[in-house]
Write a protein that holds these residues in place. Structure first.
Motif, mmCIF file in Angstrom:
data_model
loop_
_atom_site.group_PDB
_atom_site.id
_atom_site.type_symbol
_atom_site.label_atom_id
_atom_site.label_comp_id
_atom_site.label_asym_id
_atom_site.label_seq_id
_atom_site.Cartn_x
_atom_site.Cartn_y
_atom_site.Cartn_z
ATOM 1 N N LEU A 39 73.598 47.520 42.532
ATOM 2 C CA LEU A 39 74.182 46.678 43.024
ATOM 3 C C LEU A 39 73.344 45.456 42.834
ATOM 4 C CD1 LEU A 39 76.259 44.899 44.812
ATOM 5 C CD2 LEU A 39 74.754 45.411 46.852
ATOM 6 N N ASN A 40 74.139 44.423 41.974
ATOM 7 C CA ASN A 40 73.167 43.329 41.454
ATOM 8 C C ASN A 40 73.625 42.202 41.935
ATOM 9 O OD1 ASN A 40 71.098 44.820 39.608
ATOM 10 N ND2 ASN A 40 73.129 45.365 38.620
ATOM 11 N N ILE A 41 72.862 41.081 42.615
ATOM 12 C CA ILE A 41 73.208 39.764 42.983
ATOM 13 C C ILE A 41 72.403 38.953 42.615
ATOM 14 C CG2 ILE A 41 73.500 38.768 45.232
ATOM 15 C CD1 ILE A 41 74.101 41.169 46.661
ATOM 16 N N ASP A 42 72.899 37.842 41.887
ATOM 17 C CA ASP A 42 72.347 36.724 41.175
ATOM 18 C C ASP A 42 72.431 35.547 42.253
ATOM 19 O OD1 ASP A 42 70.910 35.322 39.201
ATOM 20 O OD2 ASP A 42 72.838 34.761 38.106
ATOM 21 N N GLY A 43 71.600 35.555 43.123
ATOM 22 C CA GLY A 43 71.600 34.420 43.996
ATOM 23 C C GLY A 43 71.343 35.156 45.458
ATOM 24 N N ASP A 44 71.287 34.084 46.680
ATOM 25 C CA ASP A 44 71.087 34.444 47.866
ATOM 26 C C ASP A 44 72.004 35.383 48.504
ATOM 27 O OD1 ASP A 44 69.054 32.761 47.641
ATOM 28 O OD2 ASP A 44 69.946 31.166 48.592
ATOM 29 N N LEU A 45 71.673 36.291 49.365
ATOM 30 C CA LEU A 45 72.283 37.104 50.106
ATOM 31 C C LEU A 45 72.250 37.152 51.699
ATOM 32 C CD1 LEU A 45 74.244 39.665 50.289
ATOM 33 C CD2 LEU A 45 72.240 41.089 50.191
ATOM 34 N N MET A 46 73.167 36.734 52.172
ATOM 35 C CA MET A 46 73.353 36.584 53.790
ATOM 36 C C MET A 46 74.007 38.086 54.260
ATOM 37 S SD MET A 46 72.808 35.557 56.609
ATOM 38 C CE MET A 46 73.370 34.047 57.761
ATOM 39 N N ILE A 47 73.099 38.738 54.771
ATOM 40 C CA ILE A 47 73.567 40.046 55.321
ATOM 41 C C ILE A 47 74.230 39.780 56.764
ATOM 42 C CG2 ILE A 47 72.832 42.654 55.945
ATOM 43 C CD1 ILE A 47 70.600 42.233 53.738
ATOM 44 N N VAL A 52 75.019 49.806 52.490
ATOM 45 C CA VAL A 52 74.314 51.251 51.873
ATOM 46 C C VAL A 52 74.590 51.223 50.465
ATOM 47 C CG1 VAL A 52 74.437 53.606 51.992
ATOM 48 C CG2 VAL A 52 74.972 52.366 54.103
ATOM 49 N N VAL A 53 73.286 51.530 49.598
ATOM 50 C CA VAL A 53 73.563 51.377 48.177
ATOM 51 C C VAL A 53 73.030 52.759 47.805
ATOM 52 C CG1 VAL A 53 72.883 50.255 46.195
ATOM 53 C CG2 VAL A 53 73.278 48.918 48.239
ATOM 54 N N ARG A 54 74.063 53.480 46.969
ATOM 55 C CA ARG A 54 73.772 54.410 46.444
ATOM 56 C C ARG A 54 73.357 54.353 44.860
ATOM 57 N NH1 ARG A 54 77.221 60.280 45.270
ATOM 58 N NH2 ARG A 54 75.338 61.348 44.895
ATOM 59 N N GLY A 55 72.115 53.546 44.720
ATOM 60 C CA GLY A 55 71.537 53.309 43.482
ATOM 61 C C GLY A 55 70.542 52.356 43.704
ATOM 62 N N ASN A 56 70.495 51.452 42.626
ATOM 63 C CA ASN A 56 69.457 50.294 42.960
ATOM 64 C C ASN A 56 70.044 49.064 43.308
ATOM 65 O OD1 ASN A 56 67.135 51.757 41.833
ATOM 66 N ND2 ASN A 56 68.108 51.444 39.898
ATOM 67 N N MET A 57 69.404 48.268 44.280
ATOM 68 C CA MET A 57 69.763 47.011 44.652
ATOM 69 C C MET A 57 68.582 45.971 44.403
ATOM 70 S SD MET A 57 70.668 46.022 48.755
ATOM 71 C CE MET A 57 71.093 44.614 49.248
ATOM 72 N N ASN A 58 69.475 44.990 43.571
ATOM 73 C CA ASN A 58 68.549 43.954 42.918
ATOM 74 C C ASN A 58 69.170 42.656 43.487
ATOM 75 O OD1 ASN A 58 66.676 45.845 41.345
ATOM 76 N ND2 ASN A 58 68.770 46.217 40.171
ATOM 77 N N ILE A 59 68.335 41.860 44.082
ATOM 78 C CA ILE A 59 68.656 40.483 44.534
ATOM 79 C C ILE A 59 67.855 39.413 44.035
ATOM 80 C CG2 ILE A 59 69.013 39.183 46.500
ATOM 81 C CD1 ILE A 59 69.326 41.883 48.146
ATOM 82 N N GLN A 60 68.274 38.591 43.402
ATOM 83 C CA GLN A 60 67.593 37.365 42.667
ATOM 84 C C GLN A 60 67.603 36.256 43.528
ATOM 85 O OE1 GLN A 60 65.529 37.666 39.860
ATOM 86 N NE2 GLN A 60 66.373 40.127 40.229
ATOM 87 N N GLY A 61 67.101 36.260 44.819
ATOM 88 C CA GLY A 61 67.523 34.923 45.746
ATOM 89 C C GLY A 61 66.785 35.420 47.111
ATOM 90 N N ILE A 62 67.130 34.727 48.113
ATOM 91 C CA ILE A 62 66.629 34.988 49.380
ATOM 92 C C ILE A 62 67.719 35.660 50.084
ATOM 93 C CG2 ILE A 62 66.230 33.901 51.449
ATOM 94 C CD1 ILE A 62 65.601 31.418 49.726
ATOM 95 N N SER A 64 68.972 36.776 53.806
ATOM 96 C CA SER A 64 68.673 36.453 55.190
ATOM 97 C C SER A 64 69.740 37.365 56.089
ATOM 98 C CB SER A 64 69.010 35.007 55.376
ATOM 99 O OG SER A 64 70.123 34.294 54.787
ATOM 100 N N SER A 65 69.334 37.205 57.341
ATOM 101 C CA SER A 65 70.466 37.974 58.317
ATOM 102 C C SER A 65 70.318 37.438 59.616
ATOM 103 C CB SER A 65 70.201 39.606 58.323
ATOM 104 O OG SER A 65 70.635 40.245 59.392
ATOM 105 N N PRO A 66 71.456 37.414 60.528
ATOM 106 C CA PRO A 66 71.156 36.883 62.072
ATOM 107 C C PRO A 66 70.559 37.979 62.554
ATOM 108 C CG PRO A 66 73.707 37.756 61.451
ATOM 109 C CD PRO A 66 72.787 37.791 60.157
#
Length: 68
Positions: A39-47, A52-62, A64-66
C-alpha cells in the motif's frame, strides 16, 4: 489469527467489557480495511478505521487519527 492485540485476554484489562471477542468488537465499532499487497500513499493519511496490510505500507505524508 484469533486476535490482533495481546491485551484483549488480559484479566486486569477492562477494555471493551461488553464484547466477548476482539472480532465482535471490531465488527460492531469500526470497519476494517484489508490490503493484500503493498500500500503506497503519496500524501497524508487520516486513519478512521483499522488498516491491515499484508505487505509494505509506505506513506509520504502525515498520519493522523482521532484515536491518537
Amino acid at each position: 489469527m484469533d486476535q490482533l492485540f495481546d491485551y484483549w485476554d488480559d484479566e486486569d484489562s477492562d477494555y471493551a467489557l461488553d464484547y466477548e471477542s476482539e472480532r465482535e468488537y471490531f465488527e460492531d465499532c469500526m470497519s476494517i480495511q484489508y490490503y493484500d499487497g503493498d500500500l503506497n500513499i503519496d500524501g497524508d493519511l487520516m486513519i478512521q478505521q483499522l488498516i491491515v496490510v499484508r505487505g509494505n505500507m509506505n506513506i509520504q505524508g502525515i498520519v493522523s487519527s482521532p484515536f491518537m
